[in-house]
Design a protein around this motif. Structure first.
Motif, PDB file in Angstrom:
ATOM      1  N   THR A 115      66.648  32.991  59.384  1.00  0.00           N
ATOM      2  CA  THR A 115      65.896  32.798  58.139  1.00  0.00           C
ATOM      3  C   THR A 115      65.390  31.366  58.169  1.00  0.00           C
ATOM      4  O   THR A 115      66.162  30.429  57.986  1.00  0.00           O
ATOM      5  N   TYR A 116      64.120  31.179  58.398  1.00  0.00           N
ATOM      6  CA  TYR A 116      63.568  29.864  58.733  1.00  0.00           C
ATOM      7  C   TYR A 116      62.377  29.542  57.824  1.00  0.00           C
ATOM      8  O   TYR A 116      61.853  30.416  57.122  1.00  0.00           O
ATOM      9  N   PRO A 117      61.908  28.283  57.830  1.00  0.00           N
ATOM     10  CA  PRO A 117      60.724  27.937  57.040  1.00  0.00           C
ATOM     11  C   PRO A 117      59.525  28.784  57.487  1.00  0.00           C
ATOM     12  O   PRO A 117      59.244  28.913  58.681  1.00  0.00           O
ATOM     13  N   TRP A 118      58.848  29.355  56.500  1.00  0.00           N
ATOM     14  CA  TRP A 118      57.730  30.248  56.791  1.00  0.00           C
ATOM     15  C   TRP A 118      56.527  29.871  55.947  1.00  0.00           C
ATOM     16  O   TRP A 118      56.656  29.468  54.783  1.00  0.00           O
ATOM     17  N   GLY A 119      55.332  30.004  56.547  1.00  0.00           N
ATOM     18  CA  GLY A 119      54.087  29.793  55.829  1.00  0.00           C
ATOM     19  C   GLY A 119      53.040  30.780  56.296  1.00  0.00           C
ATOM     20  O   GLY A 119      53.209  31.457  57.321  1.00  0.00           O
ATOM     21  N   PHE A 120      51.948  30.878  55.563  1.00  0.00           N
ATOM     22  CA  PHE A 120      50.928  31.873  55.880  1.00  0.00           C
ATOM     23  C   PHE A 120      50.217  31.595  57.201  1.00  0.00           C
ATOM     24  O   PHE A 120      49.574  32.499  57.756  1.00  0.00           O
ATOM     25  N   ALA A 121      50.330  30.382  57.709  1.00  0.00           N
ATOM     26  CA  ALA A 121      49.757  30.096  59.024  1.00  0.00           C
ATOM     27  C   ALA A 121      50.417  30.949  60.103  1.00  0.00           C
ATOM     28  O   ALA A 121      49.843  31.164  61.179  1.00  0.00           O
ATOM     29  N   GLN A 122      51.628  31.479  59.827  1.00  0.00           N
ATOM     30  CA  GLN A 122      52.354  32.319  60.775  1.00  0.00           C
ATOM     31  C   GLN A 122      52.069  33.805  60.588  1.00  0.00           C
ATOM     32  O   GLN A 122      52.587  34.635  61.336  1.00  0.00           O
ATOM     33  N   SER A 123      51.268  34.144  59.593  1.00  0.00           N
ATOM     34  CA  SER A 123      50.997  35.545  59.307  1.00  0.00           C
ATOM     35  C   SER A 123      50.094  36.158  60.376  1.00  0.00           C
ATOM     36  O   SER A 123      49.203  35.497  60.919  1.00  0.00           O
ATOM     37  N   ARG A 124      50.298  37.437  60.659  1.00  0.00           N
ATOM     38  CA  ARG A 124      49.431  38.145  61.605  1.00  0.00           C
ATOM     39  C   ARG A 124      48.184  38.691  60.912  1.00  0.00           C
ATOM     40  O   ARG A 124      47.308  39.270  61.556  1.00  0.00           O
ATOM     41  N   PHE A 125      48.113  38.518  59.593  1.00  0.00           N
ATOM     42  CA  PHE A 125      46.956  38.966  58.824  1.00  0.00           C
ATOM     43  C   PHE A 125      46.006  37.783  58.582  1.00  0.00           C
ATOM     44  O   PHE A 125      46.434  36.629  58.587  1.00  0.00           O
ATOM     45  N   PRO A 126      44.735  38.049  58.324  1.00  0.00           N
ATOM     46  CA  PRO A 126      43.780  36.965  58.033  1.00  0.00           C
ATOM     47  C   PRO A 126      43.922  36.496  56.582  1.00  0.00           C
ATOM     48  O   PRO A 126      43.004  36.611  55.776  1.00  0.00           O
ATOM     49  N   THR A 127      45.088  35.946  56.261  1.00  0.00           N
ATOM     50  CA  THR A 127      45.415  35.679  54.864  1.00  0.00           C
ATOM     51  C   THR A 127      44.563  34.586  54.238  1.00  0.00           C
ATOM     52  O   THR A 127      44.274  34.642  53.040  1.00  0.00           O
ATOM     53  N   ASP A 128      44.160  33.592  55.006  1.00  0.00           N
ATOM     54  CA  ASP A 128      43.310  32.543  54.418  1.00  0.00           C
ATOM     55  C   ASP A 128      41.975  33.118  53.968  1.00  0.00           C
ATOM     56  O   ASP A 128      41.461  32.764  52.899  1.00  0.00           O
ATOM     57  N   LYS A 129      41.406  34.013  54.774  1.00  0.00           N
ATOM     58  CA  LYS A 129      40.145  34.665  54.388  1.00  0.00           C
ATOM     59  C   LYS A 129      40.349  35.537  53.151  1.00  0.00           C
ATOM     60  O   LYS A 129      39.532  35.529  52.214  1.00  0.00           O
ATOM     61  N   VAL A 130      41.442  36.288  53.132  1.00  0.00           N
ATOM     62  CA  VAL A 130      41.732  37.146  51.976  1.00  0.00           C
ATOM     63  C   VAL A 130      41.938  36.299  50.725  1.00  0.00           C
ATOM     64  O   VAL A 130      41.448  36.628  49.644  1.00  0.00           O
ATOM     65  N   TRP A 131      42.646  35.173  50.869  1.00  0.00           N
ATOM     66  CA  TRP A 131      42.876  34.278  49.735  1.00  0.00           C
ATOM     67  C   TRP A 131      41.553  33.729  49.204  1.00  0.00           C
ATOM     68  O   TRP A 131      41.332  33.691  47.986  1.00  0.00           O
ATOM     69  N   ASP A 132      40.679  33.323  50.098  1.00  0.00           N
ATOM     70  CA  ASP A 132      39.361  32.837  49.675  1.00  0.00           C
ATOM     71  C   ASP A 132      38.627  33.909  48.876  1.00  0.00           C
ATOM     72  O   ASP A 132      37.974  33.616  47.862  1.00  0.00           O
ATOM     73  N   ASP A 133      38.725  35.156  49.322  1.00  0.00           N
ATOM     74  CA  ASP A 133      38.075  36.254  48.611  1.00  0.00           C
ATOM     75  C   ASP A 133      38.701  36.471  47.241  1.00  0.00           C
ATOM     76  O   ASP A 133      37.990  36.737  46.259  1.00  0.00           O
ATOM     77  N   VAL A 134      40.031  36.368  47.152  1.00  0.00           N
ATOM     78  CA  VAL A 134      40.725  36.542  45.874  1.00  0.00           C
ATOM     79  C   VAL A 134      40.316  35.456  44.888  1.00  0.00           C
ATOM     80  O   VAL A 134      40.042  35.724  43.710  1.00  0.00           O
ATOM     81  N   VAL A 135      40.258  34.215  45.366  1.00  0.00           N
ATOM     82  CA  VAL A 135      39.864  33.099  44.506  1.00  0.00           C
ATOM     83  C   VAL A 135      38.422  33.275  44.033  1.00  0.00           C
ATOM     84  O   VAL A 135      38.112  33.082  42.851  1.00  0.00           O
ATOM     85  N   ALA A 136      37.526  33.673  44.945  1.00  0.00           N
ATOM     86  CA  ALA A 136      36.121  33.881  44.589  1.00  0.00           C
ATOM     87  C   ALA A 136      35.982  35.027  43.588  1.00  0.00           C
ATOM     88  O   ALA A 136      35.187  34.956  42.639  1.00  0.00           O
ATOM     89  N   GLU A 137      36.754  36.072  43.798  1.00  0.00           N
ATOM     90  CA  GLU A 137      36.738  37.228  42.894  1.00  0.00           C
ATOM     91  C   GLU A 137      37.166  36.815  41.484  1.00  0.00           C
ATOM     92  O   GLU A 137      36.526  37.174  40.490  1.00  0.00           O
ATOM     93  N   ALA A 138      38.225  36.044  41.401  1.00  0.00           N
ATOM     94  CA  ALA A 138      38.724  35.595  40.101  1.00  0.00           C
ATOM     95  C   ALA A 138      37.725  34.679  39.416  1.00  0.00           C
ATOM     96  O   ALA A 138      37.494  34.769  38.202  1.00  0.00           O
ATOM     97  N   ARG A 139      37.119  33.810  40.199  1.00  0.00           N
ATOM     98  CA  ARG A 139      36.136  32.880  39.637  1.00  0.00           C
ATOM     99  C   ARG A 139      34.920  33.636  39.101  1.00  0.00           C
ATOM    100  O   ARG A 139      34.398  33.322  38.030  1.00  0.00           O
TER     101      ARG A 139
END
Length: 277
Positions: free
Chosen positions: A242-266
Motif C-alpha cells: 500500500t504505497y503513495p499513489w497518484g493519477f500519473a500512475q493510472s492506466r486511463f487517460p485521467t488528465d484528459k477526462v478531468w479536463d473534460d469534466v472541468v470544461a463540462e462543469a464550467r
C-alpha cells in the motif's frame, strides 16, 4: 512563503478547513490469498477489506497527528467513505476527539457498486461511532458494470471524476466556516485538484494515512497548507503493498477526462469553487 496569509485579509466567518486523509495499509494487499479465500468461503464483499495490523497501527499514529494539527481535536465533523478500511482508519481519531463518524457516499472508492458494502446502520455493532442519522451529500447512481462480477457500478474514470468535482463544490458549501476531517481513498486526491483548480497530475500523490490540509472559502481560492504525498512525519512504518499513489500512475487517460469534466462543469455554470445558484 505563507500559503494562508491571503486568507487573513477577509472576514474569517466562512473560512473553511478540510483535512483529507487516506486509509491505512490494506489487509487484502498484505495477505491476498487469505482474503480471497475468506471472501469465497463467507460470501463477503471482495472490494471491502479491513485494515491490516500495520494499517491499524498507522491509523492510531495518524489520529495522534490529527489531534495535534487540529489544536487538540477542534473539529466540527468527521466524514468517512463507506468502506471498512476507511471507517477503521477514522475510528481512532473519532475516539480521541469524541466525534461521530458521518459515512459519506461521496467519498467512496472508484467504480463503487451501490449496495455492495455494509450500510452505516449495520456498521454500528462494531463501529458505534457511526452516525446513523447523517444524510450523505451524494448518492451514487450506477452508470457502468463491474467487469469481475457484472454488477452495476459507477463508471470509472469519467463518473468518478465527475463525483469528485461535484464534492469539491458540495463540501465547502455544506460545511461553510467549519473544520472537517474527511477519510477516503488514494483517488480522492482528485478532490484536491477540484478545490485548488489544478490538474490531477499537479495534485500529486496520496500516501497511506497521508494528510492534506486545505483552507479556503466557498466560491473562493483554496490553499494546500499541508500535502499528503508523504506520511513520514507521523507514520513509523509502511508496507510496499500500500504505497503513495497518484493519477500519473493510472492506466486511463485521467488528465484528459478531468479536463473534460472541468470544461463540462464550467459550461453548465457549476465550476467547482463557485457557489450554486
Amino acid at each position: 512563503e505563507q500559503p494562508e496569509r491571503w486568507l487573513a485579509m477577509d472576514d474569517a466567518s466562512d473560512l473553511t478547513t478540510i483535512f483529507l486523509v487516506r486509509h491505512g495499509d490494506r489487509f487484502d494487499y498484505e495477505q491476498p490469498e487469505r482474503w480471497l479465500a475468506m471472501t469465497s468461503r463467507f460470501g463477503m464483499e471482495y472490494r471491502d477489506p479491513p485494515l491490516s495490523a500495520l494499517g491499524h497501527a498507522q491509523a492510531r499514529e495518524t489520529a495522534a497527528a490529527l489531534v495535534g494539527l487540529t489544536a487538540g481535536g477542534a473539529v466540527d465533523h468527521v466524514l468517512a467513505s463507506p468502506y471498512l478500511r476507511v471507517i477503521q482508519t477514522a475510528q481512532p481519531f473519532a475516539h480521541a476527539v469524541g466525534a461521530d463518524i458521518c459515512v459519506e457516499e461521496g467519498l467512496a472508492e472508484v467504480a463503487h457498486i451501490p449496495g455492495s458494502v455494509v450500510s452505516p446502520a449495520n456498521r454500528i455493532s462494531y463501529v458505534p461511532e457511526v452516525d446513523p442519522d447523517y444524510a450523505p451529500l451524494v448518492s451514487i447512481v450506477p452508470t457502468g458494470k463491474d467487469p469481475k462480477s457484472g454488477r452495476p457500478n459507477e463508471l470509472y474514470p469519467l463518473d468518478y471524476l465527475r463525483r469528485m468535482h461535484r464534492m469539491s463544490r458540495l463540501l465547502p458549501e455544506a460545511f461553510r466556516g467549519k473544520t472537517i476531517v474527511c477519510f477516503s481513498h488514494a483517488a480522492s486526491v482528485a478532490l484536491v485538484a477540484g478545490l485548488t483548480r489544478v490538474s490531477l497530475a499537479q495534485a500529486g500523490k496520496f500516501a497511506p494515512c497521508g494528510i492534506f490540509k486545505l483552507v479556503g472559502r466557498p466560491g473562493g481560492q483554496w490553499s494546500v497548507a499541508m500535502h499528503g504525498a508523504d506520511n513520514g512525519a507521523h507514520v513509523t512504518r509502511n508496507s510496499p503493498s500500500t504505497y503513495p499513489w497518484g493519477f500519473a500512475q493510472s492506466r486511463f487517460p485521467t488528465d484528459k477526462v478531468w479536463d473534460d469534466v472541468v470544461a463540462e462543469a464550467r459550461a453548465e455554470g457549476r465550476d467547482a469553487c463557485e457557489p450554486r445558484s
